[in-house]
Design a protein around this motif. Structure first.
Motif, PDB file in Angstrom:
ATOM      1  N   LYS A  35       0.833  -1.207   0.000  1.00 21.44           N
ATOM      2  CA  LYS A  35       0.000   0.000   0.000  1.00 21.44           C
ATOM      3  C   LYS A  35       0.867   1.256   0.000  1.00 21.44           C
ATOM      4  CE  LYS A  35      -2.809  -0.955   3.494  1.00 21.44           C
ATOM      5  NZ  LYS A  35      -3.968  -0.829   4.427  1.00 21.44           N
ATOM      6  N   ASP A  41      -4.913   1.741  -2.021  1.00 25.74           N
ATOM      7  CA  ASP A  41      -5.683   1.541  -0.799  1.00 25.74           C
ATOM      8  C   ASP A  41      -6.092   0.078  -0.667  1.00 25.74           C
ATOM      9  OD1 ASP A  41      -7.644   1.256  -2.710  1.00 25.74           O
ATOM     10  OD2 ASP A  41      -8.666   3.138  -2.240  1.00 25.74           O
ATOM     11  N   ASP A  42      -6.948  -0.208   0.321  1.00 23.74           N
ATOM     12  CA  ASP A  42      -7.362  -1.592   0.556  1.00 23.74           C
ATOM     13  C   ASP A  42      -8.192  -2.149  -0.602  1.00 23.74           C
ATOM     14  OD1 ASP A  42      -6.059  -1.989   2.920  1.00 23.74           O
ATOM     15  OD2 ASP A  42      -7.764  -1.524   4.207  1.00 23.74           O
ATOM     16  N   THR A  43      -8.902  -1.295  -1.308  1.00 24.16           N
ATOM     17  CA  THR A  43      -9.638  -1.755  -2.488  1.00 24.16           C
ATOM     18  C   THR A  43      -8.655  -2.244  -3.552  1.00 24.16           C
ATOM     19  OG1 THR A  43     -11.436  -0.188  -2.052  1.00 24.16           O
ATOM     20  CG2 THR A  43     -11.314  -1.112  -4.274  1.00 24.16           C
ATOM     21  N   ASN A 351     -13.312  -2.796   3.844  1.00 20.59           N
ATOM     22  CA  ASN A 351     -12.326  -2.141   4.708  1.00 20.59           C
ATOM     23  C   ASN A 351     -12.360  -0.635   4.504  1.00 20.59           C
ATOM     24  OD1 ASN A 351     -11.349  -4.431   5.956  1.00 20.59           O
ATOM     25  ND2 ASN A 351      -9.506  -4.588   4.718  1.00 20.59           N
ATOM     26  N   ASP A 352     -12.409  -0.205   3.240  1.00 26.08           N
ATOM     27  CA  ASP A 352     -12.447   1.222   2.920  1.00 26.08           C
ATOM     28  C   ASP A 352     -13.827   1.828   3.190  1.00 26.08           C
ATOM     29  OD1 ASP A 352      -9.788   1.318   2.069  1.00 26.08           O
ATOM     30  OD2 ASP A 352     -10.313   0.693   0.044  1.00 26.08           O
TER      31      ASP A 352
END
Length: 387
Positions: A35, A41-43, A351-352
């Motif tokens: 990251k 990001d987490d996506t 998560n996002d």
């Protein structure tokens, strides 16, 4: 002499499973690093896990066909060569796109190796297949434990993810060279199923029950391997060393359970063992999450109940589908991997959207649904099961 060759082959397969696990589990440790390195990001990490699962899913199916067409020996070497190429890409990866390509190819290699190992076991041992299958797959847990703990410590002490990949490249190269000195048995041509019962397989509700039960279990196992460290670092601000410790405890207990679990399965029964293990894993995992940071050890301990589920379910497929069992196994594992791919992406997406603490509950929900479908399989196979 034949027995000695088989022992040598089994030792090689055990060692190879450790390597496969190392290649497969590093991404879970590296998610926080990726990251930062590639500014995603987490996506984006969820997309990486989709690409990884897609490679595994496609080539699990292709690998099953190739094992019949060209033999397990060649498929094993093709898998190792794919892992080496992918690790070189991951080592050099200048951007996120190249990283994704490397992740796809390494899962291609992993799937080819695993399907070869799974189809070799019946050729190595006629009886106690559940024991041998669990023991060989336990070494996947050995590799995962070494990887999670070792890579976490190395990152904590200043090593880059690239230097860790370089070490793995050298280990795969060594295994590839050794493979040319190993005698790997192959199925006789007259033993190969020439007719696939498409109508029976695709219209059989058990095929789909297996896909859902195994797919949602794999989702829980792989999501824990991929997201547990990120979950602890994001939710509880753990550093790389502390979060890797909890993750390695999960994988270490998982490994011990898988190594000895085959003996329990033979005593209790294949189907009963799966249902009991899934039920306990669901309860302990959920309780651990509810307790927050104080319950993380419970999440780790739940690994012992994860341990026997995958190899035991795979063994039962050949009992429920005595004809075309290899083909059915390929279908079930491929589509199950597809479910895991979707669930891993959803965790990254949520998560996002709603935060890591809430989205992590997708894992025990997956375990619960897997338990339900395992019970359905258990109730629908009374006339054919042997336990």
């Amino acid at each position: 002499m034949g027995k000695i060759k088989n022992k040598t082959t089994i030792v090689f397969l055990f060692s190879l499973m450790i390597l496969v696990s190392m290649g497969d589990n590093l991404r879970g440790v590296f998610i926080p690093v990726f990251k930062g390195e590639f500014n995603v990001d987490d996506t984006g990490m969820g997309l990486m896990l989709i690409i990884s699962s897609l490679g595994y899913m496609i080539f699990t199916f292709i690998g099953g066909v190739l094992c019949d067409k060209i033999g397990q020996r060649k498929v094993l070497r093709l898998g190792m060569a794919s892992c080496i190429i992918s690790l070189l890409l991951l080592f050099y990866s200048p951007n996120f796109t190249v990283l994704l390509i490397g992740m796809f190819i390494i899962n291609m290699g992993v799937s080819l190796i695993v399907i070869s190992v799974n189809t070799l076991i019946p050729l190595l041992a006629i009886s106690f297949q559940a024991i041998l299958m669990n023991m060989i797959h336990s070494f996947y847990g050995v590799g995962a434990t070494i990887t999670q703990r070792g890579a976490g410590l190395m990152l904590y002490n200043g090593f880059s993810f690239r230097s860790i990949y370089l070490i793995l490249i050298s280990l795969f190269l060594l295994a590839f060279i050794i493979s040319f000195g190993i005698k790997i048995p192959e199925k006789n041509k007259d033993e190969i199923e020439k007719t696939i019962q498409w109508n029976y397989i695709l219209k059989n509700k058990l095929t789909y029950f297996y896909i859902l039960a195994l797919g949602l279990y794999i989702s829980a196992e792989m999501s824990t391997a991929n997201w547990f460290i990120n979950f602890m670092q994001t939710t509880y601000n753990f550093d790389a060393n502390k979060s890797a410790l909890y993750s390695s405890v999960f994988l270490g207990i998982f490994t011990i359970g898988r190594f000895f679990g085959g003996f329990v399965v033979e005593k209790v029964g294949h189907f009963k063992s799966v249902v009991i293990s899934l039920s306990l894993a669901t309860f302990i995992y959920t309780t651990g999450l509810i307790l927050g940071s104080k319950g993380l050890l419970m999440v780790s301990i739940s690994g012992i109940f994860f341990s026997i589920i995958f190899p035991t379910i795979v063994v039962t497929i050949s009992k429920v589908f005595p004809r075309n069992s290899s083909f059915v196994t390929g279908i079930v594992v491929s589509f199950a991997s597809g479910i895991s791919m979707i669930v891993n992406f959803l965790i990254g997406y949520f998560n996002d959207l709603i935060g890591t603490q809430n989205s992590f509950y997708i894992i025990p929900i997956s375990l619960l649904i897997s338990t339900v479908f395992s019970i359905v399989i258990f109730l629908n196979t009374k006339s054919i099961r042997l336990d």
